[in-house]
Write a protein that holds these residues in place. Structure first.
Motif, PDB file in Angstrom:
ATOM      1  N   SER A   1       8.895   6.242  -4.988  1.00 42.83           N
ATOM      2  CA  SER A   1       8.600   4.930  -4.402  1.00 42.83           C
ATOM      3  C   SER A   1       9.873   4.111  -4.206  1.00 42.83           C
ATOM      4  CB  SER A   1       7.601   4.173  -5.281  1.00 42.83           C
ATOM      5  OG  SER A   1       8.068   4.060  -6.623  1.00 42.83           O
ATOM      6  N   ILE A   2      10.507   3.683  -5.281  1.00 44.30           N
ATOM      7  CA  ILE A   2      11.669   2.800  -5.205  1.00 44.30           C
ATOM      8  C   ILE A   2      12.816   3.467  -4.434  1.00 44.30           C
ATOM      9  CG2 ILE A   2      13.464   1.643  -6.563  1.00 44.30           C
ATOM     10  CD1 ILE A   2      11.331   1.232  -8.744  1.00 44.30           C
ATOM     11  N   CYS A   3      13.065   4.751  -4.709  1.00 41.25           N
ATOM     12  CA  CYS A   3      14.207   5.436  -4.089  1.00 41.25           C
ATOM     13  C   CYS A   3      13.930   5.905  -2.667  1.00 41.25           C
ATOM     14  CB  CYS A   3      14.646   6.612  -4.959  1.00 41.25           C
ATOM     15  SG  CYS A   3      15.365   6.109  -6.537  1.00 41.25           S
ATOM     16  N   HIS A   4      12.838   5.438  -2.097  1.00 38.79           N
ATOM     17  CA  HIS A   4      12.609   5.599  -0.653  1.00 38.79           C
ATOM     18  C   HIS A   4      12.371   4.236  -0.010  1.00 38.79           C
ATOM     19  CE1 HIS A   4      12.430   9.937   0.353  1.00 38.79           C
ATOM     20  NE2 HIS A   4      12.280  10.050  -0.953  1.00 38.79           N
ATOM     21  N   PHE A   5      12.764   3.181  -0.742  1.00 38.58           N
ATOM     22  CA  PHE A   5      12.465   1.844  -0.224  1.00 38.58           C
ATOM     23  C   PHE A   5      13.633   0.872  -0.353  1.00 38.58           C
ATOM     24  CE2 PHE A   5      10.239  -2.189   0.201  1.00 38.58           C
ATOM     25  CZ  PHE A   5       9.424  -1.908   1.295  1.00 38.58           C
ATOM     26  N   VAL A   6      14.234   0.782  -1.524  1.00 38.45           N
ATOM     27  CA  VAL A   6      15.375  -0.112  -1.708  1.00 38.45           C
ATOM     28  C   VAL A   6      16.522   0.673  -2.341  1.00 38.45           C
ATOM     29  CG1 VAL A   6      13.977  -2.194  -1.956  1.00 38.45           C
ATOM     30  CG2 VAL A   6      14.563  -0.866  -3.983  1.00 38.45           C
ATOM     31  N   GLY A   7      17.749   0.217  -2.088  1.00 40.65           N
ATOM     32  CA  GLY A   7      18.913   0.881  -2.649  1.00 40.65           C
ATOM     33  C   GLY A   7      20.001   1.031  -1.607  1.00 40.65           C
ATOM     34  N   THR A   8      20.976   1.864  -1.889  1.00 37.89           N
ATOM     35  CA  THR A   8      22.138   2.028  -1.011  1.00 37.89           C
ATOM     36  C   THR A   8      22.107   3.392  -0.330  1.00 37.89           C
ATOM     37  OG1 THR A   8      23.497   2.894  -2.826  1.00 37.89           O
ATOM     38  CG2 THR A   8      23.532   0.504  -2.448  1.00 37.89           C
ATOM     39  N   ARG A   9      22.779   3.451   0.824  1.00 33.18           N
ATOM     40  CA  ARG A   9      22.872   4.680   1.617  1.00 33.18           C
ATOM     41  C   ARG A   9      24.283   4.795   2.167  1.00 33.18           C
ATOM     42  NH1 ARG A   9      18.221   6.702   4.007  1.00 33.18           N
ATOM     43  NH2 ARG A   9      19.265   6.931   6.028  1.00 33.18           N
ATOM     44  N   ARG A  10      24.812   6.010   2.211  1.00 30.78           N
ATOM     45  CA  ARG A  10      26.129   6.184   2.827  1.00 30.78           C
ATOM     46  C   ARG A  10      26.216   7.430   3.703  1.00 30.78           C
ATOM     47  NH1 ARG A  10      27.430   7.574  -2.594  1.00 30.78           N
ATOM     48  NH2 ARG A  10      28.375   9.644  -2.878  1.00 30.78           N
TER      49      ARG A  10
ATOM     50  N   LYS B   1       0.835  -1.200   0.000  1.00 26.07           N
ATOM     51  CA  LYS B   1       0.000   0.000   0.000  1.00 26.07           C
ATOM     52  C   LYS B   1       0.873   1.255   0.000  1.00 26.07           C
ATOM     53  CE  LYS B   1      -4.296  -1.570   2.230  1.00 26.07           C
ATOM     54  NZ  LYS B   1      -5.163  -1.396   3.427  1.00 26.07           N
ATOM     55  N   GLY B   2       1.943   1.237   0.799  1.00 22.64           N
ATOM     56  CA  GLY B   2       2.830   2.376   0.852  1.00 22.64           C
ATOM     57  C   GLY B   2       3.522   2.636  -0.473  1.00 22.64           C
ATOM     58  N   LEU B   3       3.990   1.573  -1.111  1.00 22.02           N
ATOM     59  CA  LEU B   3       4.658   1.723  -2.401  1.00 22.02           C
ATOM     60  C   LEU B   3       3.686   2.220  -3.466  1.00 22.02           C
ATOM     61  CD1 LEU B   3       6.943  -1.434  -2.398  1.00 22.02           C
ATOM     62  CD2 LEU B   3       7.686   0.956  -2.380  1.00 22.02           C
TER      63      LEU B   3
END
Length: 301
Positions: A212-221, A123-125
């Protein structure tokens, strides 16, 4: 949001979607030619940069300064992407940054969906990708979040005439298809389909994927209090916007790709650099390695 606005937004989502499926499933290799794909590519790039360089880095975050002529040119190009009027777009995006992934964020996949398991996650996505357009888009107070644009007569004129720019966004590829096909009405129709509706569909969903995607999966530094991420495979189709975690760490940076290899996949930053070299933009905001180091997590995840 009024019923008329909701219905308009719904049509803006559904019509390009139906056109995309019709084009791919029914019409591929039948009524598509190199002229159509050329129109799609050229208009995708121009209107996409209108969003990323114009609406986003220039008008929302003031990552560089330029003349009114350049501002208004990019505002028109961004409007041709059919993602809402310029003042509406900027207001919503500034509100997103003011309340990132918290209550008040118009398109977070997290705010209001925590603890919901798989169902809540989906629902969030969905909300972050497209659902917010039917419930939250245009809800940000323009006088609060985009006062500078509201007070700019030229920007108000461009924003108020958004509906005509939507028609122009469809008329240009139709006219281009007509001209490139030697005056064929079939060429006009396929130009409208591929350079108009399919192009709008593709650019819509690439842009919405940042929400959506760029607040859910991916990398962070970097050490920031939100869920923003970098998603490398979205970087080129989004013209560098998918270095979204970098952007949320340094919102005013004209470069979203901060590492050397990230900058190679940030076409919007390249366009800004070229405009700077031509003397068309100035006071470009860039982040020094020292400032980046201050924000870098000790243990990257």
């Amino acid at each position: 949001m009024s019923r008329a606005q909701r219905n308009t937004n719904l049509a803006a989502v559904i019509i390009p979607l139906l056109a995309f499926f019709a084009a791919i499933v029914l019409l591929w290799n039948k009524v598509v030619g190199w002229n159509d794909l050329l129109l799609l590519a050229i208009l995708y790039v121009l209107t996409g940069l209108g969003i990323t360089v114009g609406f986003h880095r220039m008008l929302t975050h003031r990552s560089f300064q330029t003349s009114k002529a350049v501002e208004r040119t990019f505002a028109v190009l961004g409007s041709l992407a059919v993602q809402g009027s310029v003042i509406q777009w900027v207001s919503d995006h500034r509100k997103h940054h003011a309340h990132t992934d918290e209550e008040g964020d118009p398109h977070s996949p997290h705010a209001g969906f925590a603890g919901g398991g798989v169902k809540g996650t989906l629902k969030g996505l969905f909300h972050a990708h497209v659902g917010w357009i039917l419930t939250e888009e245009g809800g940000a107070a323009r006088a609060q979040y985009a006062k500078d644009l509201v007070e700019d007569r030229g920007m108000r004129r461009i924003s108020d005439n958004f509906h005509w720019l939507v028609l122009l966004s469809l008329a240009i590829p139709a006219a281009g298809g007509f001209a490139l096909s030697g005056g064929s009405w079939k060429g006009a129709a396929t130009g409208l389909l591929w350079g108009g509706l399919v192009r709008i569909f593709l650019l819509h969903h690439v842009t919405w994927s940042i929400n959506s995607i760029c607040h859910f999966v991916g990398t962070r530094r970097f050490d920031v209090d939100d869920h923003s991420t970098n998603v490398f495979w979205l970087a080129l189709p989004s013209f560098g916007e998918a270095w979204h975690h970098n952007h949320h760490t340094f919102p005013r940076s004209a470069q979203h790709g901060l590492k050397r290899w990230e900058r190679a996949m940030d076409p919007s930053a390249g366009v800004i650099w070229a405009l700077e070299r031509l003397g068309l933009v100035w006071n470009v905001v860039r982040i020094t390695p020292e400032r980046q180091a201050e924000k870098t997590l000790t243990q990257q995840v």
